[in-house]
Design an enzyme around this catalytic site. Structure first.
Site, PDB file in Angstrom:
ATOM      1  N   LYS A 104      16.477  44.570  99.716  1.00 50.43           N
ATOM      2  CA  LYS A 104      16.128  44.420 101.134  1.00 50.43           C
ATOM      3  C   LYS A 104      17.020  43.369 101.828  1.00 50.43           C
ATOM      4  CE  LYS A 104      12.868  47.591 101.173  1.00 50.43           C
ATOM      5  NZ  LYS A 104      13.020  48.853 101.901  1.00 50.43           N
ATOM      6  N   ASN A 116      13.954  54.958 105.883  1.00 52.52           N
ATOM      7  CA  ASN A 116      12.684  54.329 105.484  1.00 52.52           C
ATOM      8  C   ASN A 116      12.351  54.511 104.009  1.00 52.52           C
ATOM      9  OD1 ASN A 116       9.741  53.417 105.973  1.00 52.52           O
ATOM     10  ND2 ASN A 116       9.526  55.489 105.158  1.00 52.52           N
ATOM     11  N   TYR A 169      13.935  44.282  94.112  1.00 55.96           N
ATOM     12  CA  TYR A 169      13.384  44.719  95.411  1.00 55.96           C
ATOM     13  C   TYR A 169      13.825  43.801  96.560  1.00 55.96           C
ATOM     14  CZ  TYR A 169      10.079  46.445  98.884  1.00 55.96           C
ATOM     15  OH  TYR A 169       9.530  46.954 100.035  1.00 55.96           O
TER      16      TYR A 169
END
Ligand code: NAD
Length: 247
Positions: free
Chosen positions: A159, A90, A155
């Site tokens: 992901k 996470n 970013y």
């Protein structure tokens, strides 16, 4: 839903990670949370102990970018409990750098924590999970892995990579009884979002079909589901928890 399961949660000291740790404990798991600093790990553990002194939770702070340090920390969990049932990757950093301001160092910093660090935890954990013949890996992706974002290209790129790892590892590890999934949160009320000025928050809320920002607990519930036997036939799934904002 997770009675007796042994879980490792990276980035478990605050925000979404803390909510995952708490929900796992509420559902009967034993948890080792990883944070970036011993002070924040201690603070999270104190807060959890205050809520329920009976919860079995401990912490560590390996440098997630250091493969050997992460492998050592994972091995310590195995020494303590004899197994690892659930690994939640996470920990992550966001980025909104505009293309004119990007340096390769900034790009690498985001990719290093959001992508490479996941592999540093996955590699030693998978060895343990293969030996025990079962395991469960859940990664934190993001809504922007589906729709991109206006600045901070590292970013969403990171992901997208998380999704690719999730799909690929799900296929590679399924024969060993290991499920691999991801949760893709939308805008979630962690420290970062809570501190935004009202003038920025309202337009954001207006763009969310459910007309509100998500709570960390709502994201954490998706992790509990994927970690549990309720999801025994679910692998290779990127589960959106975003109030339909990606659309
Ligand atoms: P946060 O900043 O509140 O928490 C991040 C966690 O990652 C912390 O526990 C921190 O200790 C850890 N971390 C950060 N840098 C680290 C490092 N260098 N080494 C080790 N640990 C480090 O953020 P959050 O909002 O709770 O985000 C958690 C995850 O959810 C991230 O992967 C983020 O990309 C993702 N996410 C968040 C949102 C959101 O709106 N909050 C939306 C989509 C996805």
């Amino acid at each position: 839903m997770l009675n007796g399961k042994i879980a490792v949660v990276t980035g478990g000291t605050r925000g979404i990670g803390y909510a995952i740790v708490r929900k796992f404990l509420l559902n009967g798991a034993k948890v080792v949370l990883f944070g970036s600093r011993s002070e924040t790990v201690e603070k999270a553990l104190a807060s959890l102990a205050q809520e329920n002194p009976a919860w079995e939770v401990s912490g560590d702070c390996p440098n997630l970018s250091d493969a050997a340090a992460v492998a050592d920390a994972i091995e310590k969990v195995r020494e303590k409990y004899g197994r690892i049932d659930i690994l939640v990757n996470n920990a992550g950093i966001s980025d909104s750098t505009s293309i004119d301001d990007y340096t390769s160092e900034q790009f690498e910093k985001v990719m290093s924590l959001n992508v490479n660090a996941i592999m540093n935890a996955v590699i030693p954990s998978v060895k343990i999970m293969k030996e025990q013949g079962s395991g469960n890996i859940i990664n934190t992706s993001s809504m922007v892995s589906i729709c991109g974002q206006r600045s901070g290209v590292a970013y969403p790129t990171s992901k997208y990579a998380v999704n690719g790892m999730t799909w690929s590892l799900a296929r590679e590890l399924a024969p060993f009884g290991i499920r691999v999934n991801a949760v893709a949160p939308g805008i979630t009320k962690t420290d970062m979002v809570a501190n935004l000025p009202e003038a920025m928050i309202q337009p954001l809320i207006n763009s969310i079909p459910l007309r509100r920002i998500g709570e960390p607990d709502e994201v954490a519930d998706a992790f509990v589901f994927l970690a549990s036997d309720m999801a025994s036939y679910v692998t290779g799934e990127i589960l959106s928890v975003d109030g339909a904002m990606r659309t």
